[in-house]
Design a protein around this motif. Structure first.
Motif, PDB file in Angstrom:
ATOM      1  N   SER A  11       0.836  -1.206   0.000  1.00 12.51           N
ATOM      2  CA  SER A  11       0.000   0.000   0.000  1.00 12.51           C
ATOM      3  C   SER A  11       0.869   1.253   0.000  1.00 12.51           C
ATOM      4  O   SER A  11       0.589   2.218  -0.720  1.00 12.51           O
ATOM      5  N   GLU A  12       1.931   1.231   0.796  1.00  7.89           N
ATOM      6  CA  GLU A  12       2.853   2.363   0.826  1.00  7.89           C
ATOM      7  C   GLU A  12       3.602   2.483  -0.500  1.00  7.89           C
ATOM      8  O   GLU A  12       3.839   3.592  -0.979  1.00  7.89           O
ATOM      9  N   HIS A  13       3.946   1.355  -1.096  1.00 10.30           N
ATOM     10  CA  HIS A  13       4.596   1.379  -2.411  1.00 10.30           C
ATOM     11  C   HIS A  13       3.706   2.062  -3.444  1.00 10.30           C
ATOM     12  O   HIS A  13       4.181   2.823  -4.287  1.00 10.30           O
ATOM     13  N   ALA A  14       2.422   1.788  -3.386  1.00 10.40           N
ATOM     14  CA  ALA A  14       1.495   2.392  -4.356  1.00 10.40           C
ATOM     15  C   ALA A  14       1.503   3.919  -4.225  1.00 10.40           C
ATOM     16  O   ALA A  14       1.470   4.634  -5.234  1.00 10.40           O
ATOM     17  N   ILE A  15       1.593   4.415  -3.011  1.00  5.14           N
ATOM     18  CA  ILE A  15       1.651   5.862  -2.790  1.00  5.14           C
ATOM     19  C   ILE A  15       2.967   6.417  -3.318  1.00  5.14           C
ATOM     20  O   ILE A  15       3.002   7.443  -3.998  1.00  5.14           O
ATOM     21  N   ILE A  16       4.065   5.734  -3.024  1.00  9.10           N
ATOM     22  CA  ILE A  16       5.381   6.176  -3.508  1.00  9.10           C
ATOM     23  C   ILE A  16       5.405   6.188  -5.034  1.00  9.10           C
ATOM     24  O   ILE A  16       5.914   7.130  -5.650  1.00  9.10           O
ATOM     25  N   PHE A  48       9.891  12.415  -0.638  1.00  8.87           N
ATOM     26  CA  PHE A  48      10.859  11.311  -0.659  1.00  8.87           C
ATOM     27  C   PHE A  48      11.609  11.192   0.661  1.00  8.87           C
ATOM     28  O   PHE A  48      11.851  10.081   1.144  1.00  8.87           O
ATOM     29  N   ARG A  49      11.951  12.312   1.255  1.00 10.09           N
ATOM     30  CA  ARG A  49      12.712  12.294   2.506  1.00 10.09           C
ATOM     31  C   ARG A  49      11.849  11.781   3.662  1.00 10.09           C
ATOM     32  O   ARG A  49      12.295  10.964   4.470  1.00 10.09           O
ATOM     33  N   ASN A  50      10.621  12.277   3.744  1.00  8.17           N
ATOM     34  CA  ASN A  50       9.801  11.949   4.906  1.00  8.17           C
ATOM     35  C   ASN A  50       8.911  10.729   4.720  1.00  8.17           C
ATOM     36  O   ASN A  50       8.838   9.885   5.607  1.00  8.17           O
ATOM     37  N   TYR A  51       8.227  10.645   3.600  1.00  3.96           N
ATOM     38  CA  TYR A  51       7.337   9.492   3.413  1.00  3.96           C
ATOM     39  C   TYR A  51       8.132   8.263   2.983  1.00  3.96           C
ATOM     40  O   TYR A  51       8.087   7.222   3.646  1.00  3.96           O
ATOM     41  N   ALA A 167       5.315  14.779  11.771  1.00 10.26           N
ATOM     42  CA  ALA A 167       3.888  14.776  11.480  1.00 10.26           C
ATOM     43  C   ALA A 167       3.712  15.015   9.991  1.00 10.26           C
ATOM     44  O   ALA A 167       4.647  15.336   9.286  1.00 10.26           O
ATOM     45  N   GLY A 168       2.523  14.845   9.539  1.00 10.40           N
ATOM     46  CA  GLY A 168       2.240  15.226   8.167  1.00 10.40           C
ATOM     47  C   GLY A 168       2.155  14.099   7.165  1.00 10.40           C
ATOM     48  O   GLY A 168       2.190  14.358   5.966  1.00 10.40           O
ATOM     49  N   ILE A 169       2.019  12.862   7.603  1.00  7.32           N
ATOM     50  CA  ILE A 169       1.893  11.752   6.655  1.00  7.32           C
ATOM     51  C   ILE A 169       0.702  11.985   5.741  1.00  7.32           C
ATOM     52  O   ILE A 169       0.787  11.808   4.536  1.00  7.32           O
ATOM     53  N   ASP A 170      -0.419  12.411   6.320  1.00  2.00           N
ATOM     54  CA  ASP A 170      -1.623  12.647   5.508  1.00  2.00           C
ATOM     55  C   ASP A 170      -1.372  13.710   4.444  1.00  2.00           C
ATOM     56  O   ASP A 170      -1.845  13.592   3.312  1.00  2.00           O
ATOM     57  N   LYS A 171      -0.629  14.747   4.810  1.00  2.00           N
ATOM     58  CA  LYS A 171      -0.302  15.809   3.856  1.00  2.00           C
ATOM     59  C   LYS A 171       0.556  15.254   2.709  1.00  2.00           C
ATOM     60  O   LYS A 171       0.347  15.608   1.542  1.00  2.00           O
ATOM     61  N   LEU A 172       1.470  14.363   3.033  1.00  2.00           N
ATOM     62  CA  LEU A 172       2.333  13.776   2.000  1.00  2.00           C
ATOM     63  C   LEU A 172       1.547  12.837   1.089  1.00  2.00           C
ATOM     64  O   LEU A 172       1.767  12.807  -0.124  1.00  2.00           O
ATOM     65  N   VAL A 173       0.626  12.081   1.664  1.00  2.00           N
ATOM     66  CA  VAL A 173      -0.234  11.211   0.869  1.00  2.00           C
ATOM     67  C   VAL A 173      -1.120  12.066  -0.035  1.00  2.00           C
ATOM     68  O   VAL A 173      -1.313  11.742  -1.229  1.00  2.00           O
ATOM     69  N   SER A 174      -1.638  13.169   0.486  1.00  2.00           N
ATOM     70  CA  SER A 174      -2.449  14.080  -0.334  1.00  2.00           C
ATOM     71  C   SER A 174      -1.646  14.638  -1.493  1.00  2.00           C
ATOM     72  O   SER A 174      -2.162  14.769  -2.612  1.00  2.00           O
ATOM     73  N   PHE A 175      -0.383  14.983  -1.233  1.00  2.00           N
ATOM     74  CA  PHE A 175       0.481  15.454  -2.316  1.00  2.00           C
ATOM     75  C   PHE A 175       0.598  14.385  -3.385  1.00  2.00           C
ATOM     76  O   PHE A 175       0.453  14.667  -4.588  1.00  2.00           O
TER      77      PHE A 175
END
Length: 180
Positions: A11-16, A48-51, A167-175
């Motif tokens: 699932s995380e790979h799909a986001i990346i 890339f750095r955070n997520y 913090a901010g995983i949701d923000k990175l996924v939204s990006f």
């Protein structure tokens, strides 16, 4: 039912991959002479750095790979040391990408070529890396571990995700979602 460790990582790979698959468009925009300031490079660096690294790769390095080593998968060689090398390579690429946020505009021809080459390199690196994990590592994980152990590892993944250093995983996924 909770996700298995492999399902979580896929699932995380799909986001990346949503972000990685946008890199050729970014490369094309750079080839067309669009200013870097319009290309949102800091947002890609942050993702890339955070997520990819601090959120995703950290789970692999701190939990998955030690778990596999405890189940007789050697640290040296394939897959673990090869994947760790790729994590280091991705960090190096992200550092180079971040360097481009500091370069004055417009890019000269050599800088533009270097930028495009870097994006192409990152695209290939992440695709190859994710393929290895999805097609080799996760099936291996399912073969070497028992279901109760996988459940425990999945719980550890969940805890790691909740205690991320930022913090901010949701923000990175939204990006990532905006690039789809």
């Amino acid at each position: 039912m909770a996700e298995t460790p492999a399902e979580t990582m896929r699932s995380e790979h799909a986001i990346i991959l949503r972000v990685v698959d946008y890199l050729p468009a970014l490369s094309q925009q750079a080839r067309e002479g669009r200013p870097l300031s319009e290309l949102q490079i800091p947002r890609f660096v942050e993702f890339f750095r955070n997520y990819a690294d601090r959120f995703h790769h950290a789970k692999e390095e701190e939990l998955l790979f030690p778990f596999m080593e405890a189940h007789d998968v050697p640290h040296q060689g394939c897959p673990i040391s090869a994947l760790l090398h790729e994590h280091a390579s991705s960090r190096n690429c992200v550092a180079k990408l971040d360097h481009f946020t500091e370069i004055g505009e417009p890019l000269n021809s050599e800088q533009a070529d270097e930028f495009v080459h870097l994006l192409d390199q990152m695209h290939k690196l992440y695709h190859d890396h994710i393929w290895k994990e999805d097609e080799m590592v996760f099936p291996m994980l399912d073969r070497i571990a028992h279901k109760p152990e996988l459940k425990d590892l999945a719980e550890e993944f969940g805890k790691a995700g909740r205690r991320s250093e930022f913090a901010g995983i949701d923000k990175l996924v939204s990006f990532a979602d905006t690039l789809s």
